[in-house]
Structures are given as C-alpha cells and as structure tokens.
Design an enzyme around this catalytic site. Structure first.
Site: not given
Lengths: 353, 353
Positions: B232-233, B145, B62, B118, B75
């Site tokens: 959940g992303d 992680a 992405e 972040r 990013k």
C-alpha cells in the site's frame, strides 16, 4: 511482443551539438519556438507545479516536471554561479520524456545546450506580441553562455539585425561578438549598460550573479521598449530596479513560480501580471501602444522543457544521433525480476564454469 | 584542470545485475541496510519533502528528491499495475546522485532492481527493532517482483528461515518458490492468505493492485506479530483492513508522505504514529512486549534511495561495471557554450571541407 523494452534513447552532448548543427541553429530555434508556442496555447492541458528546488550555500538543484495526458517530462537543472571558477558550467541540465500510459521513459537527453536554446526560443515567443513593431535593435546585457542563443532567436523570429553588447567582463563581450561574427548582425560592443541600451528597441538582461543586482536603473529605460529579463530566475536573484517594474506591463510564464523567482519577487504578491498563455491565445492583450514598456519576466517553466523534449524526440528519428541505454529492467516475465537477476549469472548460451 | 567534466558514470540494468551478483545478494542487502540505517539515524541532516507525484488513469510517475549538505539524490519511479499485461514492469526506476557544491551529477543508475533491494533492506531495518524476538517464520502475501528480495533481506538481517507464500495467482507463488529454492529456506506454498499467516511471526504484504484492497482482515492477525506492509504505497492503494491498524502500533518513514500514501490514509490525519528514525536513534521505543502487534507502514522514502545511490557509487569503483555518459556540456571556457557548439562543426584536427 514489444522489442527492446529495456532501451531508452539517450542524446549526449556531442549528439545534441551534431543535431543542432544538422538542423541549423536558427531553424532549430524557429521550430522549437513553434512547439513552445503550441504548448503555451494549450496551457490547460498541462499538470503544472512550481519547480522543486533544493537550495544550498553555493547554488540550487531543481526538478521541473510537467505532463499532458500523453507525455510526462522533467528536467534536472542546477544553478551554481561560482562553478565557472573551476571550469564548470553555471547551469547544467538533462531531461527525460516519458509515456504517461506506461510510465516508461522514451527519451533521455542532455539539456545544457537544449536549455539555452529553449530559453532563447521562449524569449522570442514572448517578444513577438510584446516588442515594439519593427524592432531591429537589441541590447544584450550579460554576454555569457546564453547570450548568442538569445541573439539568434531574436534574429530568426523577430528580425533583429543590430546588437549592442555589454558585460562587466569585456572578455565575455569579445567572445560573444566573435561567435556571432558573420551571422548577419551589425554588432556594437559597449562600455556600460547605459551605452548598450541607447537606441535599443529590446533590452535583454541575461546575467548570472546569484544576488539582488541592478543591471538596469530606472533612468535607463525609455518609453516603448520591451525588456526581456532572463537572468533573474531564483529567490534572491534579480536584475532590474524595482521602479522599472512599476512603470512596465509585466508578462510572466507561471505566476506561482515567477512570484518566488522572478523580478516580481520585489513586488507585492498580488501585483497584477499577465500570463503569457493568455496573450498567445488572445485572452489578453500584448503590446497596446508605442510608448508602453513591456517586461517579460522570464524564469523558465517546465512546459518549455516539455516542448523541447518532444521536439528532440521527433527530430532524432532516423538520424542515429543517440545511444541506446539499457536503463529499464525487462525480465521475460514482468513479475520475475529476481529470476532475471539469477539468470544473469549464467546467460543463455554461456557454458557453465 | 579537472578531467572529463562532461562524463557521468551510468550503471545499466546489466551492470547492476553483475554488481549485485559479484557482491552477493544477501551481502548487498546487508550492506545496503547498514547505509539506510545510518541515514535514518542522521534524519535531521536531510532536506525532506513528500515525493512529487503525477497521477493518471493508469498509474503514477514520481520524483523523489532529497539531500544532505554534501550530496543530492533523486529517483524517477513509475507505478502502473496494468503494465504487466503487455510485458512491462509495474515499477521501473532510475536515479541520480549529485554533488551539492557544484550541482554536477556524479552517478546515474538504473533503479528498478535497486528499488526492490532498497525496499527489502528498509523493511528489514524496520523489522529488527519491531519484529518479535527470535522470529523465524514469515508469511509473504503477494509473490510478485519484490517478494524474493523481501525473503532474502529478512533471512540475511533477521534470520528468517521459514516462508509461507501466497498469491491470488498460483503461478506467482510457484515462481517465487522456484527462485528461492536451495537458498536455505523451508518454503510452504499456501492456498489462501489465511493459511499463509498461520504460525507466521512476521507478515509481509507486497501486492500490486492499485485500489483499496483487504489482503488481511482483522481476524487473521494474532497477538505478537509484526506486519511489514509494503504494497500500500499510493493514494487509493491499501492492503489492510482498518481494524488491524487500530489494534497495531504503527511505525512510518516520513509522516507527511505516509499519511497520503500509506495504510494510515484510512485513519484520521492526527492518528498517532512513530517515526522509524526515532526508533533507530533510541528516541522512541520499538517493540515493547510479546503480545503487541507492530505495523511498519512502508511506502518508500527518498532517503532510502539516497542511501542506495551512495552505496552503489562506492561499490562500482574499480569494477568497470558502468558506462561513461557524455551528459554535461563542457566547453573549454565555461561561458562559451555557443562557441563549443560552433566548433563541433569542425573539431580540432578535422580538415575543413
């Protein structure tokens, strides 16, 4: 165990220049053109999307991603015409090639120089089936940062030997002529665009102004020429009078992007155009006859950068012309990112303070 | 004359770790959270777009761009759950901050570690107005992680002191507990998600499987809790049973992205949600009462990376914790890119061969 999972090879500007000179500019352009053509021929293998552009008052910043099933590439590129006033480049770029299976980057490289090379190589790839047979003379209108690359690509791939140069700034023309001296061209510097196009088989327009401009008017374009329109490449930025478009057969890279950014933003959204991949695969005709005006409305597409990235990835092997960037966190245990951070406070072998 | 126009500062993984340790993890998280909150409060200053995702069989790559009128940031991030089998990270990332006026990058940095920081800081920013008052106990389901970063962000910003840890892999839980030992937590390792949520005021779900999963079932979620749903992303990846969503008040970062990627992909496209910026500016209410179930359906948004990039840019000044990358072509005369290339063959002071 895979060694150095944290490392991504990085090709700096200095390394890119050394790589290009080591290979030779014309050979680099020829081999890069072969990669670009190969990727256009397998057009349907790519995941394609118009570039993601962020426009501001002074320019644009764009991300141009694409991928086939094995690699993913993207380029970051800006376009800020006023930059040159402060000694900066109008266009700078860098790019990344990644492995689709893992998402890990395998190459990061400067792409300011590489973009100039790939744009010129793409123009030549398009001109091969579109330019008049036996073309030897090319006008270049706009003699800025990209002009010499265009000249050499057309020399290497089409046999152009005569150049007619024009820029509104005579210093730019002088610079271009000086840089190309002794490279096998007969060069004429011209005082107007009108003069430049006289006798040219191919007209390359590669100016930098971010506005609607009319570099070529209708009366300047005679039957049979090929127009390589490179400079009109974002919304509100065009180089050709609309009437020229109506007399031409128009060839584009990726219609959803070109209709927004290219010369054809002046035409209705359903105006017929032919896609370059169709010509290169034989699915559509290129030049049909000697009086036809062909127009390659180039805006630059992500697959061309992808081709450039994979070419550079293959060429740097064994050259040492890259740095190793410690770019990816590589904990001993993948889920232990935090542990890696903690241990950075006291690396193995360090004496506790 | 502007010096070193070719140079972009680069923060490697090693430098990022040293920077985080120099500042201190909890202070870093607290200061970063302040930047994230500040940027959510000026939500309308940002050019927003859902991330540009390239999906493949094994994962996703992405690009996440955004900009205000002064800076542009993006990013690159991948998500490849199977990576850990071969010792690679599920998620790696790097990012770039640029100057909108010139398009020139001003910072490039690793963001694998920075993304974990972040994400945790954003969760804490959201939890402040949403979690039950006086919350001290948090369950963390998924001890990979990101888990320790979440724990420390909630300690630093919300006063969480008691952790209840669960992972389907007990080794992950043991790793998380070991890493957080001595950091001021009371830690309970649990044998089931059901056991983990007992008595927890906040439930953080942060698992990595790329599939529809049900980490929490409806009966496990009691009145008054705050759910911080981080894992959940992406499309097809959720963690919560749909019935939990129907009982909760749902808060999201950027609806056009969350409806595709978040827990709410299980709900109709017009299901009511509240945007985090609305809560942080006072335009919408956060938690209203002690029995309400609040859900932060976190997927990660580009402004959070922007906040992280500008924080790091400011923090590295004077530390030496960066390298200078020769990334931008900088010819003496901006239009003379080709001349720069030619002269690289014989740099000033070099003796002609």
């Amino acid at each position: 165990m895979i060694p150095n999972l944290n490392i991504v090879p990085f090709v700096s500007v200095d390394h890119m220049m050394k790589l290009v000179l080591k290979i030779g500019v014309e050979r680099f352009l020829t081999e890069l053109a072969a990669c670009i053509e190969e990727d256009f021929r397998r057009w349907h293998a790519f995941d394609k999307t118009p570039r993601v552009a962020s426009h501001s008052a002074d320019g644009v910043i764009e991300l141009m991603p694409t991928s086939d099933s094995r690699n993913y590439g993207f380029k970051y590129v800006n376009g800020h015409p006023k930059n040159t006033r402060e000694g900066r480049q109008t266009v700078t770029a860098f790019g990344v090639l990644s492995d689709v299976a893992t998402g890990y980057p395998v190459l990061m490289t400067e792409m300011t120089i590489l973009t100039a090379l790939r744009t010129a190589a793409t123009s030549a790839v398009a001109a091969k089936p579109l330019a008049p047979r036996g073309a030897t003379c090319m006008a270049i209108i706009g003699n800025g940062a990209q002009s010499e690359f265009q000249a050499l690509a057309f020399k290497a791939l089409l046999g152009i030997r005569e150049l007619r140069l024009y820029d509104i700034d005579p210093d730019a023309t002088a610079k271009c002529a000086r840089n190309l001296a002794g490279m096998g061209f007969s060069i004429t510097t011209c005082r107007s665009a009108q003069e430049a196009v006289e006798g040219a088989h191919i007209i390359t327009t590669v100016t930098a102004d971010k506005q609607y401009a009319t570099i070529l008017t209708d009366n300047m374009v005679g039957a049979g020429v090929h127009i390589n329109a490179v400079g009109g490449d974002c919304p509100g930025k065009t180089e050709l009078h609309r009437d020229i478009l109506l007399r031409s057969d128009i060839f584009v890279e990726y219609p959803p992007q070109t209709r927004i950014e290219g010369e054809i933003q002046q035409l209705p959204a359903d105006y017929p155009v032919t896609e370059l991949w169709q010509v290169l695969t034989g699915a559509a005709e290129g030049r049909r006859d000697a009086r036809q005006i062909t127009l390659f409305d180039s805006v630059g597409f992500a697959t061309e950068d992808f081709s450039a990235l994979r070419y550079v990835r293959d060429q740097i092997v064994g050259t040492g012309l890259y740095q190793e960037l410690d770019m990816l966190a590589d904990p001993d245990e993948p889920r232990d990112l935090f542990g890696m951070l903690l241990r950075a406070a006291s690396p193995p072998g360090a004496v506790a303070a």
